[in-house]
Design a protein around this motif. Structure first.
Motif, PDB file in Angstrom:
ATOM      1  N   ALA A 143       0.864  -1.336   0.019  1.00  0.00           N
ATOM      2  CA  ALA A 143       0.023   0.113   0.079  1.00  0.00           C
ATOM      3  C   ALA A 143       0.967   1.244   0.126  1.00  0.00           C
ATOM      4  O   ALA A 143       0.405   2.256  -0.770  1.00  0.00           O
ATOM      5  CB  ALA A 143      -1.074   0.038   1.081  1.00  0.00           C
ATOM      6  N   ALA A 144       1.815   1.434   0.821  1.00  0.00           N
ATOM      7  CA  ALA A 144       2.748   2.188   0.890  1.00  0.00           C
ATOM      8  C   ALA A 144       3.463   2.619  -0.475  1.00  0.00           C
ATOM      9  O   ALA A 144       3.757   3.689  -1.018  1.00  0.00           O
ATOM     10  CB  ALA A 144       3.770   2.134   2.097  1.00  0.00           C
ATOM     11  N   VAL A 145       4.152   1.599  -0.994  1.00  0.00           N
ATOM     12  CA  VAL A 145       4.761   1.801  -2.387  1.00  0.00           C
ATOM     13  C   VAL A 145       3.815   2.234  -3.261  1.00  0.00           C
ATOM     14  O   VAL A 145       3.999   3.091  -4.229  1.00  0.00           O
ATOM     15  CB  VAL A 145       5.026   0.410  -2.800  1.00  0.00           C
ATOM     16  N   GLU A 146       2.540   1.848  -3.449  1.00  0.00           N
ATOM     17  CA  GLU A 146       1.658   2.220  -4.451  1.00  0.00           C
ATOM     18  C   GLU A 146       1.150   3.667  -4.055  1.00  0.00           C
ATOM     19  O   GLU A 146       0.922   4.545  -4.987  1.00  0.00           O
ATOM     20  CB  GLU A 146       0.105   1.068  -4.347  1.00  0.00           C
ATOM     21  N   GLU A 153       5.700  10.976   4.311  1.00  0.00           N
ATOM     22  CA  GLU A 153       5.040  10.792   5.837  1.00  0.00           C
ATOM     23  C   GLU A 153       4.133   9.838   5.812  1.00  0.00           C
ATOM     24  O   GLU A 153       4.077   8.807   6.902  1.00  0.00           O
ATOM     25  CB  GLU A 153       4.930  12.058   6.393  1.00  0.00           C
ATOM     26  N   LEU A 154       3.174   9.895   5.231  1.00  0.00           N
ATOM     27  CA  LEU A 154       1.827   9.150   5.155  1.00  0.00           C
ATOM     28  C   LEU A 154       2.053   7.709   4.695  1.00  0.00           C
ATOM     29  O   LEU A 154       1.568   6.782   5.131  1.00  0.00           O
ATOM     30  CB  LEU A 154       0.793   9.628   4.176  1.00  0.00           C
ATOM     31  N   ALA A 155       3.123   7.408   3.700  1.00  0.00           N
ATOM     32  CA  ALA A 155       3.404   6.373   3.136  1.00  0.00           C
ATOM     33  C   ALA A 155       4.190   5.480   4.299  1.00  0.00           C
ATOM     34  O   ALA A 155       3.963   4.363   4.544  1.00  0.00           O
ATOM     35  CB  ALA A 155       4.448   6.075   2.074  1.00  0.00           C
ATOM     36  N   GLU A 156       5.197   6.202   4.966  1.00  0.00           N
ATOM     37  CA  GLU A 156       5.873   5.560   6.260  1.00  0.00           C
ATOM     38  C   GLU A 156       4.620   5.276   7.253  1.00  0.00           C
ATOM     39  O   GLU A 156       4.739   4.158   8.002  1.00  0.00           O
ATOM     40  CB  GLU A 156       6.706   6.337   6.875  1.00  0.00           C
ATOM     41  N   GLN A 157       3.430   5.985   7.578  1.00  0.00           N
ATOM     42  CA  GLN A 157       2.805   5.655   8.665  1.00  0.00           C
ATOM     43  C   GLN A 157       1.761   4.519   8.013  1.00  0.00           C
ATOM     44  O   GLN A 157       1.531   3.510   8.895  1.00  0.00           O
ATOM     45  CB  GLN A 157       1.932   6.982   8.900  1.00  0.00           C
TER      46      GLN A 157
END
Length: 138
Positions: free
Chosen positions: A107-110, A126-130
């Protein structure tokens, strides 16, 4: 006096819930609030933010299965809906499929594999890391 004055101003001004140009060609909203000269207070901005958070929370809940998400991950979706609108968020089909499957790294990669990520920069990182970690990034 205040109640009668409020009633009178409501009658005279009328309520428009979107920005419009008043007779003086100023951006105005609500019951004649001149946004150009007066703007809004921090308290009013916070009130609007909280209303928007509630609305986007309901929209995310209605459109995406977040049952595998912890609060930090749900917040990513709400944050993105706030930024993109719910229709914009729903265009992240691979991200949403990964979230609904509990595949956080995917999900983070996408999320980062998007035009949105290049537009918002650090916010997307930041949101991808979260999303990947499930930990708040503040």
């Amino acid at each position: 006096m205040m109640e009668k004055l409020e009633q009178q101003l409501k009658q005279h001004e009328g309520c428009v819930t979107t920005v419009y140009l008043c007779s003086e060609n100023k951006q105005t909203i609500g019951y004649g609030r001149n946004l150009e000269d007066r703007g809004i207070t921090e308290d009013e901005a916070l009130y609007l933010l909280r209303n928007d958070i509630s609305a986007f929370t309901e929209q995310v809940k209605s459109n995406i299965d977040t049952s595998k998400c912890n609060p930090a991950r749900k917040a990513v979706l709400i944050n993105m809906a706030f930024n993109l609108g719910i229709a914009g968020l729903l265009n992240f089909k691979k991200t949403i499929a990964a979230i609904e499957a509990g595949k956080w790294e995917t999900a983070a990669v996408e999320m980062l594999n998007s035009r949105w990520a290049s537009q918002v920069g650090a916010r997307a990182d930041e949101l991808a890391e979260q999303m990947a970690s499930g930990e708040w990034q503040l």
